[in-house]
Design a protein around this motif. Structure first.
Motif, short mmCIF file in Angstrom:
data_model
loop_
_atom_site.label_atom_id
_atom_site.label_comp_id
_atom_site.label_asym_id
_atom_site.label_seq_id
_atom_site.Cartn_x
_atom_site.Cartn_y
_atom_site.Cartn_z
N ILE A 64 0.89 -1.16 0.00
CA ILE A 64 0.00 0.00 0.00
C ILE A 64 0.93 1.21 0.00
CG2 ILE A 64 -1.70 1.36 1.28
CD1 ILE A 64 -2.59 -1.28 2.64
N ASN A 65 0.68 2.12 -0.92
CA ASN A 65 1.49 3.33 -0.99
C ASN A 65 0.57 4.55 -0.93
OD1 ASN A 65 3.89 4.89 -1.33
ND2 ASN A 65 3.26 5.22 -3.45
N ILE A 66 0.89 5.45 -0.03
CA ILE A 66 0.17 6.72 0.07
C ILE A 66 1.18 7.81 -0.21
CG2 ILE A 66 -1.15 8.27 1.55
CD1 ILE A 66 -1.92 5.78 3.24
N SER A 67 0.93 8.58 -1.26
CA SER A 67 1.85 9.68 -1.57
C SER A 67 1.06 10.98 -1.59
CB SER A 67 2.57 9.44 -2.90
OG SER A 67 1.63 9.34 -3.95
N CYS A 68 1.71 12.01 -1.12
CA CYS A 68 1.06 13.30 -0.96
C CYS A 68 1.91 14.38 -1.60
CB CYS A 68 0.88 13.62 0.51
SG CYS A 68 0.20 12.28 1.46
N LYS A 69 1.25 15.35 -2.21
CA LYS A 69 1.98 16.49 -2.75
C LYS A 69 1.07 17.71 -2.74
CE LYS A 69 0.86 15.39 -7.53
NZ LYS A 69 1.32 14.99 -8.83
N LEU A 70 1.70 18.86 -2.73
CA LEU A 70 0.97 20.11 -2.81
C LEU A 70 0.83 20.48 -4.28
CD1 LEU A 70 2.67 22.09 0.07
CD2 LEU A 70 0.39 21.08 0.07
N LYS A 71 -0.37 20.89 -4.67
CA LYS A 71 -0.62 21.29 -6.05
C LYS A 71 -1.51 22.53 -5.99
CE LYS A 71 -3.03 19.62 -10.14
NZ LYS A 71 -3.85 18.51 -10.64
N SER A 72 -0.92 23.67 -6.21
CA SER A 72 -1.64 24.94 -6.13
C SER A 72 -2.23 25.10 -4.73
CB SER A 72 -2.69 25.00 -7.24
OG SER A 72 -3.32 26.25 -7.26
N THR A 73 -3.54 25.16 -4.61
CA THR A 73 -4.19 25.33 -3.31
C THR A 73 -4.74 24.02 -2.76
OG1 THR A 73 -6.30 25.84 -4.33
CG2 THR A 73 -4.84 27.70 -3.85
#
Length: 154
Positions: A64-73
């Motif tokens: 299981i992979n959870i990846s997070c990133k910021l994209k604009s707002t």
């Protein structure tokens, strides 16, 4: 901090089932959701993955992979597992998994044992918080992206 806690809370069960949970997060990112709502979303996704691995019954590495990133707002979270994927009954219209009381969980006699509320709750929470979710069609496993509005740092 939330994802560290999530990983810790699931560590024993996932280790027992030989499932590797990997999380790539963004430091100091804040979303506009209560922790209980985040728990509902991610606990339901992880429970579904665990059950999917049990259905798949192979010896491949379970991930299981959870990846997070910021994209604009927005804070974009991609949740991926390499389990059995969506049940064939959802292949024609995958969005049916978000309907209340839709379940594919069965006991040994074929009787429905799931409530069919997990993915309905996931979608409801994301919608109520002005987020978006999208199922990503792939050949192996299950992938969903969640886009959540950024919150303010306190």
């Amino acid at each position: 901090d939330y994802f560290d806690s999530l990983k810790q809370n699931w560590s024993n069960l996932l280790k027992e089932r030989r499932i590797n949970l990997s999380i790539q997060s963004v430091d100091d990112a804040v979303v506009r959701l209560f922790p209980i709502d985040l728990d509902t979303v991610f606990n339901n996704l992880i429970i579904n993955s665990v059950e999917s691995f049990a259905r798949k019954k192979d010896r491949d590495e379970r991930k299981i992979n959870i990846s997070c990133k910021l994209k604009s707002t927005k804070y974009v979270i991609t949740y991926v597992d390499n389990g059995a994927g969506l049940d064939d009954s959802f292949k024609a219209d995958p969005d049916q998994i978000f309907l209340p009381q839709k379940t594919t969980k069965r006991d040994n006699t074929g009787r429905a044992i799931g409530t069919g509320m997990g993915m309905y709750l996931v979608k409801s929470i994301i919608d109520e918080n002005k987020g978006e979710l999208n199922l990503v069609k792939n050949q192996n496993g299950f992938t969903i992206t969640l886009e959540l509005p950024q919150g303010k740092k306190s």
